[in-house]
Scaffold this active site. Structure first.
Site, PDB file in Angstrom:
ATOM      1  N   GLU A  75      14.018   2.148   2.238  1.00  0.00           N
ATOM      2  CA  GLU A  75      14.112   3.622   2.205  1.00  0.00           C
ATOM      3  C   GLU A  75      14.579   4.167   3.552  1.00  0.00           C
ATOM      4  O   GLU A  75      13.971   3.893   4.594  1.00  0.00           O
ATOM      5  CB  GLU A  75      12.746   4.212   1.826  1.00  0.00           C
ATOM      6  CG  GLU A  75      12.834   5.705   1.537  1.00  0.00           C
ATOM      7  CD  GLU A  75      11.520   6.280   1.035  1.00  0.00           C
ATOM      8  OE1 GLU A  75      10.794   5.585   0.307  1.00  0.00           O
ATOM      9  OE2 GLU A  75      11.221   7.431   1.391  1.00  0.00           O
ATOM     10  N   LYS A 109       1.609   7.751  -1.222  1.00  0.00           N
ATOM     11  CA  LYS A 109       2.876   6.993  -1.280  1.00  0.00           C
ATOM     12  C   LYS A 109       3.527   6.999   0.101  1.00  0.00           C
ATOM     13  O   LYS A 109       4.073   5.988   0.559  1.00  0.00           O
ATOM     14  CB  LYS A 109       3.800   7.611  -2.335  1.00  0.00           C
ATOM     15  CG  LYS A 109       5.062   6.816  -2.624  1.00  0.00           C
ATOM     16  CD  LYS A 109       6.209   7.105  -1.686  1.00  0.00           C
ATOM     17  CE  LYS A 109       7.434   6.280  -2.045  1.00  0.00           C
ATOM     18  NZ  LYS A 109       8.495   6.412  -1.047  1.00  0.00           N
ATOM     19  N   ASP A 158       0.953 -10.016   0.884  1.00  0.00           N
ATOM     20  CA  ASP A 158       1.177  -9.671  -0.521  1.00  0.00           C
ATOM     21  C   ASP A 158       1.011  -8.159  -0.710  1.00  0.00           C
ATOM     22  O   ASP A 158      -0.112  -7.658  -0.810  1.00  0.00           O
ATOM     23  CB  ASP A 158       0.154 -10.471  -1.354  1.00  0.00           C
ATOM     24  CG  ASP A 158       0.274 -10.224  -2.838  1.00  0.00           C
ATOM     25  OD1 ASP A 158       0.928  -9.239  -3.235  1.00  0.00           O
ATOM     26  OD2 ASP A 158      -0.305 -11.010  -3.599  1.00  0.00           O
ATOM     27  N   HIS A 215      15.519  13.602   5.617  1.00  0.00           N
ATOM     28  CA  HIS A 215      15.921  12.677   4.553  1.00  0.00           C
ATOM     29  C   HIS A 215      17.422  12.684   4.351  1.00  0.00           C
ATOM     30  O   HIS A 215      18.055  11.638   4.250  1.00  0.00           O
ATOM     31  CB  HIS A 215      15.259  13.098   3.237  1.00  0.00           C
ATOM     32  CG  HIS A 215      13.972  12.388   2.989  1.00  0.00           C
ATOM     33  ND1 HIS A 215      13.332  12.389   1.780  1.00  0.00           N
ATOM     34  CD2 HIS A 215      13.203  11.639   3.796  1.00  0.00           C
ATOM     35  CE1 HIS A 215      12.236  11.685   1.872  1.00  0.00           C
ATOM     36  NE2 HIS A 215      12.127  11.216   3.081  1.00  0.00           N
TER      37      HIS A 215
HETATM   38  C1  MEV Z   1       8.789   9.824   0.599  1.00  0.00           C
HETATM   39  O1  MEV Z   1       9.067   8.458   0.549  1.00  0.00           O
HETATM   40  C2  MEV Z   1       7.375  10.071   1.043  1.00  0.00           C
HETATM   41  C3  MEV Z   1       6.909  11.526   1.036  1.00  0.00           C
HETATM   42  O2  MEV Z   1       7.114  12.108  -0.245  1.00  0.00           O
HETATM   43  C4  MEV Z   1       5.449  11.520   1.397  1.00  0.00           C
HETATM   44  C5  MEV Z   1       4.761  12.858   1.274  1.00  0.00           C
HETATM   45  O3  MEV Z   1       5.198  13.710   0.480  1.00  0.00           O
HETATM   46  O4  MEV Z   1       3.755  13.045   1.982  1.00  0.00           O
HETATM   47  C6  MEV Z   1       7.708  12.341   2.016  1.00  0.00           C
END
Ligand code: MEV
Length: 438
Positions: free
Chosen positions: A85, A280, A296, A393
């Site tokens: 990513e 995430k 793992d 991003h």
């Molecule tokens: C993207 O990989 C992760 C985010 O969505 C985490 C978040 O929203 O805190 C930017």
């Protein structure tokens, strides 16, 4: 065409590739060439990778990046991260730099207990089973001695074994619930070997136990396996500084920033839809280091998300507070990791990553991973509560679009110059490239 095949695993690598290319590709020679293009030119390295799994046809690349300037417990480290990513490594590096001038990260391992279970069916008098277990408990330790001797020399071994009555959940269902200390190894093989011996001991001893009826003697072991849920193998990572010190380019009003940041964390604490995305973001950092160090990540993911639900509702893994003018942000996560055994001594890049981390113990690796998770979470929340996430991003994504269109070096310079001042979106970049090429 019938695309089923028997004996595939017995074919040579070349034969496997040929079969796949013929079955699935309109231009088989091109498919074969692409697969071979990703083979390592060093035959020894390629053979190693071929043998990690069954039916290897080529290597699947994921970049290995590094995030420098991580000040952790007073010492600087550069953290290796394997991830595809685009913005993750940049975000980690930025967060590391930010906190390096504000006291750095503090990390502590709280405990290191691993868990394994023998799941079995016993049809009979529960008090007799309890007595049987109490009278035979020592045998579970003595009969695993050949497996545990080495681990004991390293300071680990079986911590305890308890009998659990689970018949309120499932008829006749019981467990031997065992806890382990596995020191610098993740311990999966050690734990599973102990459990399989427990299962043999359980069946044999039950068979000869005079107080049991014939039915009671006939204990049926359903399975013996470690648990990837390790709520007593916890590491904590934390950052904290006086609110005024948070000031920088994007944080012109530190108090407002700190309050909004705490609110963002509180939302993830109470709202599962947000908690999943919030966590995430933490896993972006966690998985990247776990993967780079040959651990793992599926086990880690499963265990961490179970932990995030431990109070009956999925919630944030991290927390934040403002107290007496000080901003504190921290997380606690369960991590069963190893720095010896498994891939750690096999995969050349894993060895390199561990050397970059100065050959950490499993406890030290837990700290690096937790810090990477916290850094990632900090970077995401900082963007979300200030500029919005898309600015960073899309900047990183711009490169992906440029590559997708196979831009020349000249085009690349023009595109990057244009999008320094203009908002990046997929369609804006595409139409700019098309404009250039007209
Ligand atoms: C993207 O990989 C992760 C985010 O969505 C985490 C978040 O929203 O805190 C930017």
């Amino acid at each position: 065409m019938n695309k089923a095949i028997s004996g595939f695993s017995k074919l040579s690598k070349e034969e496997k590739i040929k079969w796949i290319a013929d079955q699935y590709f309109s231009t088989p020679t091109e498919a074969i060439a692409l697969l071979k293009n990703y083979w390592n030119t060093d035959e020894k390295i390629q053979k190693l990778h071929d043998e990690f799994i069954e039916n290897t046809i080529t290597n699947f690349y994921i970049p290995l990046g590094v995030a420098p300037n991580f000040l952790i417990n007073g010492k600087y480290s550069t953290i290796p991260m394997a991830i595809e990513e685009s913005s993750v490594v940049a975000a980690a590096a930025k967060a590391a730099k930010f906190w390096s001038t504000r006291g750095g990260f503090k990390a502590t391992v709280i405990n290191t207990e691993k868990i394994g279970q023998v799941h079995f069916i016993y049809k009979g008098d529960v008090s007799k089973l309890n007595l049987f277990f109490a009278q035979n408990k020592n045998k579970f330790f003595s009969e695993t001695e050949s497996i545990t001797t080495n681990m004991q020399k390293r300071g680990g071994g079986i911590l305890d074994i308890i009998l659990k009555d689970k018949t309120d959940l499932l008829p006749n269902y019981f467990q031997l619930h065992a806890t382990f200390e596995t020191k610098d190894s993740m311990g999966a093989n050690f734990i599973n070997s102990c459990l399989e011996q427990f299962s043999k001991t359980l069946k044999e001893e039950a068979h000869h136990y005079d107080l049991f009826t014939e039915t009671e003697k006939d204990i049926e072991v359903v399975m013996s396996i470690l648990s990837n849920y390790v709520p007593n193998c916890i590491v904590r990572a934390e950052v904290s500084c006086p609110i005024a010190d948070l000031e920088e380019k994007h944080i012109t009003n530190p108090l407002e920033f700190a309050e909004k940041f705490v609110q963002a964390v509180q939302i993830a604490e109470v709202e599962p839809y947000r908690a999943v995305t919030h966590n995430k973001g933490i896993m972006n950092g966690v998985d990247a280091v776990v993967l780079a160090t040959g651990n793992d990540f599926r086990a880690v993911e499963a265990g961490i998300h179970a932990y995030a639900s431990r109070n009956g509702k999925y919630s944030s893994l991290s927390h934040a507070k403002i107290e007496h003018g000080v901003f504190t942000f921290w997380l606690e996560i369960p991590l069963a990791l190893g720095t010896v055994g498994g891939l750690t001594s096999l995969h050349p890049l894993v060895k390199l990553s561990l050397e970059m981390l100065e050959k950490p113990s499993a406890k030290e690796l837990m700290q690096f991973v937790a810090v990477a998770g916290l850094a990632q979470n900090f970077a995401a929340l900082r963007s979300l509560t200030t500029t919005g996430i898309q600015e960073g991003h899309m900047k990183m994504h711009l490169n992906n679009i440029i590559n997708q269109f196979e831009a020349t070096d000249e085009e690349r310079i023009l595109i990057q110059k244009h999008f320094k001042k203009n908002t990046v979106s997929h369609s804006a970049v595409v139409s700019f490239i098309e404009g250039l090429r007209k």
